[in-house]
Structure formats: structure tokens, C-alpha cells
Design a protein around this motif. Structure first.
Motif, PDB file in Angstrom:
ATOM      1  N   ASP A 134       0.833  -1.201   0.000  1.00 15.18           N
ATOM      2  CA  ASP A 134       0.000   0.000   0.000  1.00 15.18           C
ATOM      3  C   ASP A 134       0.865   1.247   0.000  1.00 15.18           C
ATOM      4  N   GLY A 135       1.970   1.222   0.753  1.00 14.63           N
ATOM      5  CA  GLY A 135       2.896   2.364   0.728  1.00 14.63           C
ATOM      6  C   GLY A 135       3.530   2.563  -0.637  1.00 14.63           C
ATOM      7  N   SER A 137       2.186   1.769  -3.520  1.00 13.87           N
ATOM      8  CA  SER A 137       1.144   2.338  -4.390  1.00 13.87           C
ATOM      9  C   SER A 137       0.941   3.820  -4.116  1.00 13.87           C
ATOM     10  N   ASN A 138       0.928   4.193  -2.839  1.00 17.18           N
ATOM     11  CA  ASN A 138       0.721   5.601  -2.492  1.00 17.18           C
ATOM     12  C   ASN A 138       1.885   6.472  -2.967  1.00 17.18           C
ATOM     13  N   GLN A 139       3.100   5.972  -2.805  1.00 16.57           N
ATOM     14  CA  GLN A 139       4.256   6.767  -3.235  1.00 16.57           C
ATOM     15  C   GLN A 139       4.287   6.922  -4.755  1.00 16.57           C
ATOM     16  N   GLY A 142       1.455   9.342  -5.647  1.00 19.28           N
ATOM     17  CA  GLY A 142       1.800  10.724  -5.286  1.00 19.28           C
ATOM     18  C   GLY A 142       2.839  11.325  -6.205  1.00 19.28           C
ATOM     19  N   THR A 193      -1.249  -3.042  -7.301  1.00 17.50           N
ATOM     20  CA  THR A 193      -2.587  -2.828  -6.755  1.00 17.50           C
ATOM     21  C   THR A 193      -3.332  -4.146  -6.584  1.00 17.50           C
ATOM     22  N   SER A 352       9.634  11.375  -2.167  1.00 10.77           N
ATOM     23  CA  SER A 352       8.790  10.205  -2.437  1.00 10.77           C
ATOM     24  C   SER A 352       9.570   9.116  -3.145  1.00 10.77           C
TER      25      SER A 352
END
Length: 534
Positions: A134-135, A137-139, A142, A193, A352
């Protein structure tokens, strides 16, 4: 600082279970490779479960046949000589069986705890890996948002501001090329994902099933413990009551499901890497899967080139924007706001990318992978083995205990029939004497009245009575009357009853006769009319 890489080695019990023959319903040999999506492998697991269920059914059938034969056949008379040894044997078998059942329950508690610990470690590792993915994917999302929307908007406004300066426009075009490089490399990263969603769903479903499995086994173990205690207490109090305990054999029903779980889990634990590579081949390449599964120093990082290009492109853009701030702001003050905005976005994107580099490193995900394997293949399979041992021990203990109970019931029934043949009028029958004494107890003084009169024995003057209306009680009856009429307090031998024991010597006979005569002279008629004083 060098770090020691952990390696997974399958335990020996998984190899032993994996080498167990696999057969389908047609009794054809099946490859033991873990392939749950194939029908042949599913049939092999179901066939093994059916074998366990058939064994359970046969054991229950034999037990029922034995119980029917024991209940329906004629009860043979048991000789006095053989009754005591047979009862002793039955008692020892019951004690040993009770200890065996208590040991089985202890093994079951340990196996249930070990299985729960293993599944908890698996779900914790899945949630940790899910957090890492999840981290990532978020990075990635972003960084893509900063580059695609923020930087492009600032660059478009700067194109309008620097329209009269071709050298500044050339710098902006070069910056746009760097932005495109960053977008291309971030897009080339694998899409995690789907793996993220699958891990979360697997962890949630596993935790849900494990909670109810643990609770079911806990209640089953408590039930077995209560049944064992009830059997021991019932055997001591009333064995007939124990006929309601055969429902305890219901704990055997879980035995057919354990081989299914053990076999499938062991097949997975022998070669988990191959199965995971096959499951992730749709969204992960083979080199990426091997990088995380093995995390060997000799394996190259498949993301290193893309991450290096992103970092270099961001550094180049930082240098270009810093030069424009120094050269263009004195001539174009309105460009300062957009240039500072680009600089902030580049700093955020670079941060990031550094976090993304750390998250994409194999050590974190590989540790979660090893922890999950250790939980499933060590604690989980070991706990299932202990639960299987508990099922076998409980099955044997409950079956033997049930047979012992019925055998003990038969022995006690035969003993009761022999006691029913005793004549109640027999003077040597304690129950008969107790009944005969109750009719005379209304005319007999209590023990308290007798003891209270001991202090004034010299002043006792029994009233004269005629011999026609008073019948002197036997010698042995006087002694029983002195102690409240209860035969258990009788301390005078069987003299005067017509059957003196041959073991008494003449001196003993003379002594007892003299004691009896004295008591008749002093107290023989004192127990008819005097009331109790206490």
C-alpha cells in the motif's frame, strides 16, 4: 553494515506428509505438487479425507456392535472368587483410560494454541506485506500526481512568461523532457494494486476462519474435559448415569477434516516459491518474483535502473530551476511564483522517490514472506499434528471408557442380584437386624440416659416386677440396647446365640458370661419405663 539473509528450510514433518501417496477416486497416482486449482489434486485431497471418514465410521460401527453384543447377550453369573479380580481389572483400565483422555485434552490444548499462533503469524505477515504494498502504491501515485499535474501547469505558465526569451524556453523544454522521463519510469514500475487487494482479502478471510476454528476446538476440548470429569465422578457414584456420555464421541467427527488440511498445507510448504511464482505471473515478471522470494545478494534489483533514472532526472530539474531563479527573476518577477512552486514539487517528488526506493527493497517483503512461511509450516502444521494426535487419543479413550462403563454396570448388576437373594430375617444380616431393632426402640432408653445414670449406679434400685409380664432379653441384645440399639456398637461376641465362634478360649467365654450376668442383674430391667434425660 552487512546483514545476514534468512533462508527458509521446510521442516521434516512436511516432507514426510508430502511423500504420503496421493490417489484420486479411481485410485490412480497423482503428483503431490500443490495445485489447488486442478481437479486431480483436489480429488486426491478429498480421497484422503474420505479415508479418514471411512476409518471413523468403521471405528464407530465396531464400537456400536460391541455395545449391542454386551447389552443384548445374557449376563453370566460371576463367581465370588473371580468377581474381585475382574472388578479390579476394570477399575485399573478406567483409571488408565481417564489419564489417557486427560493427556489427550492437554495435547489438544497445546495443538490448538500452536495452530492459532501460526495462523496469527501468517495474518500479521500478510497485513505487514499489504501495508508495504500500500505504501508503494501511495508513493507511486503521489509522485505521478506531482509530475503530471503540478509540474506541467507551472511549465505551461512559464512558457507564456518566457515567450520572448528563447534560451529560457530551451531550458523549460529540457525540463519537460526530464518530467517525461520520470513519468515513463514510474509507469514502468509493476502494478502492485492487485497484489495489495488479494493480500488484504486473504488476510481477512484467514483471520475470520481461524477465529471460529479456534473457538470451536476450544469448546470441544472443554466438552471433552467435562465428559472425562463426569465419567470419573459417575463411575465413583452411579455408573448407570454414565450411559448418557456416548455423545462425547462426537469429537471424533473433526478427524476426517484434519488429513485434508495437513496434506494440502504440507504440499504447499515443501515448495512454496513455485506456487507463488505461478500465481503472480499475470502482474509480476519472473525476475521480480524471484527477487522478493529469494532476496539473494547475487540477484539484481529489477527496479534499480528506473529508480536511478528518476533520481537523476529530478536532480537535473532541480539544477535547471535553480539557474532560472537566479537569472530570470530580475527580468521577469512574475515567474518567481511558478519557479518556487516547481522547486517545492521537485523536493516532494524526490522525497517520495527515496521512500519508494526503500519500500521496493526486497528485505522488508522477504522478511514478511519468511515469517508467513514459518507461521504456516512450522507452528501451523505442528499444531495440526498435535490436534490429529488429540483426535486419535480421544477416540481410543472414549471408546474404551464407554466399554468399561458398560462392563462395570454389568458387574454391579450381577452383584445386586446376588445381594437380593439374602434372607432379611437372617440374624447375621445387618439390614435385617436394623429392621427388627426399630420395633423395640420405643421401649429402650437412649444412650444419654444410660450415661447419665452411671454416676449413681450404687443408688439404683430397680422396681420389682413379676416374671410373667417381663421377658429377659438375650445377652447379646442387652449390649446392643446399651448403645442405642445400633448393631454397629455391639461389642459382645456371639455367645448365647447358639453359634459361638470356635476361636474363643474357655477363659474368654467365662469372662464374657460373667459380664453378661452382671449386666442383667444391674441393668436388665431398667430400660422399659425410665424416660430419656438428655
Amino acid at each position: 553494515m552487512a546483514t545476514t539473509r534468512l533462508d527458509y528450510v521446510a521442516p521434516w514433518w512436511t516432507y514426510w506428509l508430502h511423500n504420503f501417496p496421493h490417489f484420486d477416486f479411481l485410485f490412480q497416482s497423482v503428483d503431490g505438487t500443490f495445485r489447488p486449482e486442478e481437479s486431480s489434486y483436489q480429488q486426491s485431497l478429498l480421497c484422503l479425507a474420505c479415508v479418514g471418514a471411512i476409518g471413523l465410521g468403521l471405528s464407530l460401527l465396531v464400537l456400536v456392535a460391541y455395545l449391542l453384543c454386551l447389552c443384548c447377550c445374557c449376563c453370566k453369573d460371576i463367581d465370588e472368587d473371580t468377581k474381585r479380580p475382574e472388578t479390579c481389572c476394570v477399575t485399573w483400565v478406567a483409571v488408565i483410560t481417564g489419564l489417557l483422555m486427560c493427556s489427550a485434552v492437554g495435547v489438544g490444548f497445546y495443538g490448538n494454541s500452536e495452530t492459532n499462533d501460526g495462523v496469527y503469524q501468517l495474518t500479521y505477515s500478510l497485513y505487514s506485506a499489504n501495508h508495504t504494498l500500500d505504501g508503494i502504491s501511495n508513493q507511486v501515485a503521489g509522485s505521478m500526481g506531482n509530475v503530471e499535474t503540478g509540474l506541467k501547469q507551472h511549465l505551461e505558465r512559464l512558457d507564456e512568461i518566457f515567450a520572448t526569451r528563447p534560451d529560457y524556453l530551451q531550458t523549460l523544454h529540457f525540463t519537460q523532457l526530464m518530467v517525461n522521463n520520470v513519468i515513463r519510469e514510474l509507469t514502468a514500475l509493476p502494478d502492485v494494486t492487485k497484489a495489495n487487494v488479494d493480500l488484504a482479502a486473504i488476510a481477512d478471510q484467514t483471520a475470520f476462519v481461524e477465529y471460529y476454528r479456534w473457538l470451536t476446538y476450544l469448546l470441544l476440548l472443554i466438552l471433552d474435559l467435562v465428559i472425562c470429569l463426569a465419567m470419573c465422578l459417575g463411575m465413583a457414584k452411579q455408573p448407570r448415569w454414565l450411559l448418557i456420555t456416548p455423545f462425547g464421541s462426537a469429537c471424533l467427527l473433526d478427524y476426517s477434516a484434519l488429513p485434508f488440511s495437513l496434506q494440502g498445507t504440507s504440499d504447499f510448504c515443501v515448495s512454496p516459491d513455485k506456487y507463488i511464482v505461478n500465481q503472480t505471473k499475470d502482474f509480476l515478471s519472473a525476475d521480480v518474483a524471484h527477487y522478493y522470494l529469494f532476496c539473494s545478494p547475487g540477484l539484481p534489483n529489477p527496479f534499480q535502473q528506473s529508480l536511478t533514472i528518476c533520481q537523476r532526472s529530478l536532480t537535473t530539474m532541480q539544477i535547471q530551476i535553480q539557474g532560472l531563479l537566479q537569472l530570470s527573476v530580475p527580468f521577469f518577477p512574475s515567474a518567481e511564483r511558478d519557479l518556487l512552486g516547481i522547486q517545492r514539487l521537485l523536493n516532494s517528488t524526490e522525497f517520495s522517490v527515496h521512500q519508494l526506493t526503500a519500500l521496493l527493497d526486497c528485505r522488508g517483503l522477504h522478511k514478511d514472506y519468511l515469517d508467513a512461511l514459518m507461521g504456516v509450516c512450522y507452528d501451523g502444521v505442528e499444531g495440526l499434528l498435535y490436534l490429529s494426535l488429540f483426535s486419535l487419543l480421544a477416540a481410543c479413550a472414549l471408546s474404551v471408557m464407554l466399554c468399561v462403563i458398560l462392563r462395570l454396570w454389568k458387574l454391579i448388576g450381577s452383584r445386586d442380584r446376588e445381594y437380593d437373594d439374602i434372607d432379611e430375617e437372617d440374624p447375621f444380616n445387618p439390614q435385617g437386624r436394623r429392621i427388627s431393632f426399630n420395633s423395640r426402640r420405643s421401649n429402650i432408653h437412649s444412650f444419654c440416659s444410660y450415661t447419665s445414670s452411671l454416676g449413681s449406679q450404687a443408688n439404683l434400685h430397680p422396681p420389682p416386677q413379676s416374671a410373667s409380664n417381663v421377658i429377659a432379653p438375650p445377652e447379646y441384645m442387652n449390649q446392643s440396647m446399651l448403645f442405642g440399639g445400633s448393631p454397629r456398637y455391639e461389642n459382645v461376641p456371639l455367645i448365647g446365640r447358639g453359634s459361638p465362634p470356635p476361636s474363643y478360649s474357655p477363659s474368654m467365654r467365662t469372662t464374657y458370661l460373667s459380664m453378661t450376668d452382671a449386666q442383667i442383674r444391674h441393668f436388665g430391667t431398667d430400660f422399659q419405663v425410665q424416660p430419656a434425660t438428655c
